[in-house]
Each structure stands twice: as structure tokens, then as C-alpha cells.
Design a protein around this motif. Structure first.
Motif, mmCIF file in Angstrom:
data_model
loop_
_atom_site.group_PDB
_atom_site.id
_atom_site.type_symbol
_atom_site.label_atom_id
_atom_site.label_comp_id
_atom_site.label_asym_id
_atom_site.label_seq_id
_atom_site.Cartn_x
_atom_site.Cartn_y
_atom_site.Cartn_z
ATOM 1 N N ASP A 272 0.849 -1.182 0.000
ATOM 2 C CA ASP A 272 0.000 0.000 0.000
ATOM 3 C C ASP A 272 0.886 1.233 0.000
ATOM 4 O O ASP A 272 2.101 1.147 -0.248
ATOM 5 C CB ASP A 272 -0.994 -0.017 1.166
ATOM 6 N N THR A 273 0.308 2.370 0.289
ATOM 7 C CA THR A 273 1.054 3.615 0.177
ATOM 8 C C THR A 273 2.230 3.708 1.134
ATOM 9 O O THR A 273 3.167 4.473 0.912
ATOM 10 C CB THR A 273 0.099 4.806 0.400
ATOM 11 N N ASP A 274 2.203 2.927 2.228
ATOM 12 C CA ASP A 274 3.281 2.983 3.210
ATOM 13 C C ASP A 274 4.482 2.132 2.832
ATOM 14 O O ASP A 274 5.582 2.350 3.349
ATOM 15 C CB ASP A 274 2.764 2.539 4.584
ATOM 16 N N ARG A 286 8.501 -4.527 6.643
ATOM 17 C CA ARG A 286 8.078 -3.478 5.720
ATOM 18 C C ARG A 286 9.300 -3.010 4.953
ATOM 19 O O ARG A 286 10.312 -2.612 5.545
ATOM 20 C CB ARG A 286 7.454 -2.288 6.445
ATOM 21 N N LEU A 318 -4.491 -6.461 4.026
ATOM 22 C CA LEU A 318 -4.533 -5.088 4.511
ATOM 23 C C LEU A 318 -5.908 -4.768 5.079
ATOM 24 O O LEU A 318 -6.920 -5.374 4.694
ATOM 25 C CB LEU A 318 -4.208 -4.126 3.377
ATOM 26 N N SER A 323 -7.062 1.968 6.985
ATOM 27 C CA SER A 323 -6.272 2.529 8.081
ATOM 28 C C SER A 323 -4.775 2.382 7.853
ATOM 29 O O SER A 323 -3.971 3.051 8.504
ATOM 30 C CB SER A 323 -6.648 1.844 9.402
ATOM 31 N N GLY A 324 -4.391 1.482 6.940
ATOM 32 C CA GLY A 324 -2.984 1.183 6.739
ATOM 33 C C GLY A 324 -2.489 0.042 7.605
ATOM 34 O O GLY A 324 -1.337 -0.389 7.467
ATOM 35 N N ASN A 325 -3.343 -0.461 8.492
ATOM 36 C CA ASN A 325 -2.939 -1.582 9.340
ATOM 37 C C ASN A 325 -2.900 -2.879 8.539
ATOM 38 O O ASN A 325 -3.491 -2.993 7.464
ATOM 39 C CB ASN A 325 -3.882 -1.730 10.529
ATOM 40 N N THR A 352 0.273 -2.180 13.064
ATOM 41 C CA THR A 352 0.218 -0.855 12.455
ATOM 42 C C THR A 352 1.268 -0.764 11.351
ATOM 43 O O THR A 352 2.156 -1.617 11.248
ATOM 44 C CB THR A 352 0.506 0.235 13.498
ATOM 45 N N PRO A 353 1.219 0.294 10.517
ATOM 46 C CA PRO A 353 2.250 0.459 9.481
ATOM 47 C C PRO A 353 3.658 0.631 10.046
ATOM 48 O O PRO A 353 4.638 0.488 9.315
ATOM 49 C CB PRO A 353 1.800 1.721 8.737
#
Length: 498
Positions: A272-274, A286, A318, A323-325, A352-353
């Protein structure tokens, strides 16, 4: 007086006898002259010879039918007695005759060649008309047989697909292993029409290597893969690589990520974006888009393996609410979620991210409960797998469900199906491949539909959902064969689309 009358009668009788016979003329032979009842001469009717030819055939056409055939057609001629047949001429030379038919075919010709024809008519007396006006035709080019229709949604023999990801444009990325002996990882892309865009081998060793996961994000394809899965030759390692939509590898990749184990079969990848989230048998990491590693969580610290020394991560998804979690799940022989219920249990956790754990849950029976797959709707998590007794005999497979914040919802057994090897979710339903079957489940685990997807394919190992098109993609295989084909299903009805 009476004597005078008698005398006169005798004189009259002799006078009558002295006259010539009627119609014979003087000195005739007693026969009537012949009468000419015909028209006389040598032409026309009567007993004279026929010398008038038929009319010239009109409106001759020459039509090419193939590369070696031209058909000739003309209007019938007329004749005062009758037309017997026609003579065909090609380029001024006699070709053939036709008895009364006004069409013929000239065959055995050369391709792409012009031929010119004329035709005449003849009658029984042998009178032949002048030839018709010439008509020309050109034979067709030889048309090669059409190529076989392109094979859609299928790679060459020798490829085995394990992981599937659908992009926003409808293209589909897949990853698995290939080679005559298997165990050489690859990544590939199908165009939205099912044609193969490209395939790329991934770096491999002499050991047993395989893809670990694949994802599509912002027009790029991300793939994770293992080298020497069981650590027998070079030691177990995991890598992440990135490709453009055209199959060009990002020069910043591949990068090695922590494997956190001596061997592995854990699988999964999310983006995702993170950043990029690969999972191995025991680690969640990550990776930043520049190839640097932001963090790694080693789930060995959660007593993942326990006293039996086995367990691992088997899925990642995801947070569907954005939420990005990240949710990961798998099996444990330890006390990952605080309590061990049997020899192996299901477990699921949220991160969490930044890699911080939000919660972890564990569920099981006194037997072996082995999680194989994970997905999430907008309100709940589905964790599916298999169930075995103390002797490792197969029991009905199971699915466990939690809310997105970790509250237990339900668990169900599905006695008529095989292991839930892979799952995908939309906003309210879960789709699962189990042996040769594909199922759709509602939020309570009730089967909405099931499809016997592939006869003779006792195993399945990949699934993905095109939410825009409402299509489910799945791969089924018979042990190590037939795993090179994607099957497509209507997400609403379960109807097979190819």
C-alpha cells in the motif's frame, strides 16, 4: 314415235363412251403427278439437312471460387431444332464440353493467375455457333490455415501458479515456480484479455525455490520469493523484487528481507502507500519503495513455534477500511494468543504500518488446527485451513472469523470440502478454494454458492478477486500438473467463465 326416242338414246350413249377419262389428259398413264408438299430446296423443313447453328451464348461470367477453381455461368442458347451442348475455350484453346448445362467449373488452376474463357453452342447436326464474348477471372491467393486461437489465461506447461493479484486495469499478476524439475521461481503478467504479457524467471539456486507472494499496486508488480526453501543447500533466504507493467525490473531490487527461520513455506505479500509487506514463515517486514527495510517483526517472540517446534505465518491482508494496518495469520504450537488449545492452533494478529502489534488472538481444538489462508471484508476477518486428528488423519476443514478489532465471531466445519488453501474477500463475502471446489460464504459462514471448479484437480493454491469486474480468479492443480491455468468465475453466481 317410240322408234325415234330409242334411236336418240343409242346415239347419246356412244357419244359419252367416246370422251377421254377425267384428269388424265390425252395419252396419260393413269397416275396423278406427284405433289410437292414441302417447301422445296435444301433449307428449312422437310427432308433437307440442318445447317443453321444455335444462337451465340450470352452473359458469360467467370468467378474465382478458390486458389485453384473458377466457375463459368452463361445464358442458354436457342436453336430451331435444339441445342445439344456447349464447348468451353480457355485462352483460345478447347477446354471441355458441357451437355446442356449452362455452368461448369474449371479446376486444378494456379493460384493468383488470370484465366480467360469463351463458350459456343452446338446442335445435333454439328452446327456450332460463334464463341461468346470473353470473360476473365483470377484465382485467389492461397490462404494459409488460420493460426490456432490464442490460449488465454494459461502459461506454458511446466509453470505452476501459487499466487494471484489483480490490478485496477484488469491485468493479472501471478507467481510460482517452473522448470522441468520445478523449484525455479517466476513472476508473470496476463493482460486483461487473458493473453500472456510476459514471464520473468526470478533468481534461483540449486535448491528448492518458490515464489512467496505477488501484489499489484499503482501499475507495478511486486513479488517475494524464497531461495532454498528448506535450507538444505545454501540456507533459507527471502527476497522482494519489483517490475514495471512492461516487465522491466526496478534496478533497486531485489532486496533480501529477514527470513526469521531455518526453513519456510509461509507465504504472502501486500503493498500500500506505506510500503511493501512481505511475510516469511515467522517474520513480517516493511520494505520501503527505495529498497531499504523499515522494520521487521520476528514472531518467534510470540512463542510461535512452541514445544513442537512448528508453526508459522500463512497469510496477510490489509485493513479494508484503509487505516494502513496489516492483518497476518497462521498456525502455532505455542501460546501466540495467550492460550494453547491443542497441538496446533489458528492465530491472527493486527499490526500498524510502523510494526506495532495492536492485538493477537488464538483459537483451536484439542487436535491439529492448521491455518492456510486469510482475508478480510469491511467488517470481519476470515481465517481458513485444515483440521487433523492426533494421528494426522484429515478431519473436516474449518474457518474461524473475528471482527476487525479482534472479537471472536464464530467457527465452522465444512465436512464435504477439502482444505481451505486460499481465500479472498470483497466488502461482505469470502471466496475460498478447497480442493477442486470454489465457495462463496456470507458473513455468517453460510455457503452462498459452490462450484466444482476443476474435475480431477484435488488441490488448489491461489485465488484473487477483481472487485471492479466481479470476477474470481483461481488456480487448481493435480499435484504438480495443470497448475499453469487460471480459471475465472462470476462472483455473483459462481458460473465458470473459461
Amino acid at each position: 314415235m317410240r322408234m325415234i326416242k330409242l334411236f336418240l338414246m343409242l346415239v347419246f350413249s356412244f357419244a359419252i363412251l367416246a370422251l377421254p377419262a377425267c384428269g388424265k389428259g390425252g395419252g396419260g398413264n393413269g397416275k396423278a403427278p406427284p405433289v410437292d408438299i414441302g417447301g422445296g430446296g435444301t433449307g428449312g423443313g422437310g427432308g433437307g439437312a440442318d445447317t443453321v447453328p444455335p444462337s451465340v451464348p450470352q452473359n458469360l461470367t467467370a468467378t474465382a471460387i478458390s486458389s485453384s477453381r473458377i466457375d463459368l455461368v452463361w445464358d442458354a442458347s436457342t436453336d430451331d431444332v435444339g441445342v445439344v451442348g456447349y464447348r468451353m475455350y480457355r485462352s483460345g484453346s478447347f477446354l471441355m464440353e458441357s451437355l446442356a448445362d449452362t455452368s461448369v467449373s474449371d479446376t486444378g488452376l494456379e493460384q493468383s493467375t488470370q484465366y480467360c474463357y469463351a463458350v459456343s453452342a452446338y446442335d445435333a447436326a454439328g452446327n456450332e455457333s460463334a464463341v461468346s464474348q470473353e470473360a476473365c477471372g483470377t484465382t485467389l491467393d492461397v490462404v494459409p490455415p488460420p493460426p490456432p486461437p490464442p490460449i488465454k489465461w494459461q502459461l506454458d506447461s511446466g509453470y505452476k501458479i501459487f499466487h494471484i493479484a489483480v490490478a485496477d486495469d484488469g491485468s493479472v499478476a501471478v507467481a510460482g515456480y517452473m522448470g522441468p524439475d520445478g523449484w525455479d521461481p517466476f513472476v508473470a503478467k496476463f493482460n486483461a484479455d487473458g493473453s500472456v504479457a510476459w514471464t520473468k524467471p526470478l533468481p534461483s539456486t540449486a535448491g528448492e525455490d518458490n515464489a512467496a507472494g505477488v501484489a499489484s499496486y499503482n501499475g507495478r508488480i511486486y513479488v517475494s520469493y524464497f531461495q532454498d526453501i528448506f535450507g538444505r543447500d545454501t540456507g533459507y533466504k527471502e527476497f522482494v523484487s519489483v517490475y514495471s507493467a512492461d516487465g522491466e525490473k526496478d534496478p533497486l531490487f531485489p532486496v533480501e528481507v529477514p527470513a526469521c527461520g531455518t526453513d519456510g513455506w509461509g507465504a504472502g505479500l501486500a503493498v500500500d502507500t506505506d510500503g511493501i509487506y512481505p511475510v516469511s514463515l515467522a517474520c513480517l517486514s516493511r520494505v520501503n519503495f527505495d529498497g531499504s527495510i523499515a522494520w521487521t517483526v520476528d514472531n518467534n517472540t510470540l512463542d510461535l513455534y512452541g514445544p513442537s517446534g512448528s508453526g508459522g505465518i500463512s497469510g496477510i491482508t490489509l485493513d479494508p477500511l484503509g487505516s494502513g494496518n496489516i492483518y497476518i495469520g497462521g498456525s502455532t504450537a505455542g501460546k501466540t494468543g495467550g492460550t494453547n488449545y491443542g497441538r496446533h492452533d489458528f492465530w491472527v494478529a493486527e499490526y500498524t504500518p510502523n510494526g506495532s502489534q495492536v492485538w493477537v488472538r488464538q483459537w483451536g481444538t484439542p487436535d491439529f488446527d492448521i491455518a492456510e489462508s486469510l482475508c478480510a471484508t469491511s467488517s470481519q476477518i476470515f481465517l481458513g485451513g485444515k483440521h487433523m486428528d492426533g494421528n494426522l488423519g484429515e478431519l473436516p476443514p474449518q474457518i474461524v472469523s473475528y471482527t476487525l478489532d479482534g472479537s471472536f465471531l464464530w467457527s465452522k466445519e465444512y465436512s464435504q470440502y477439502d482444505v481451505f488453501f486460499a481465500m479472498a474477500c470483497d466488502s461482505s463475502s469470502a471466496y475460498a478454494v478447497a480442493g477442486a471446489d470454489l465457495l462463496k460464504l456470507d458473513s455468517n459462514g453460510v455457503i452462498i454458492w459452490h462450484t466444482a471448479a476443476e474435475t480431477g484437480a484435488p488441490a488448489s493454491d491461489g485465488i484473487a478477486l477483481d472487485k471492479n469486474a466481479g470476477i474470481v480468479y483461481a488456480v487448481f492443480y493435480a499435484y504438480v500438473t495443470n497448475g499453469n491455468k487460471l480459471l475465472r468465475f462470476d462472483a455473483t453466481t459462481g458460473a465458470k467463465l473459461n
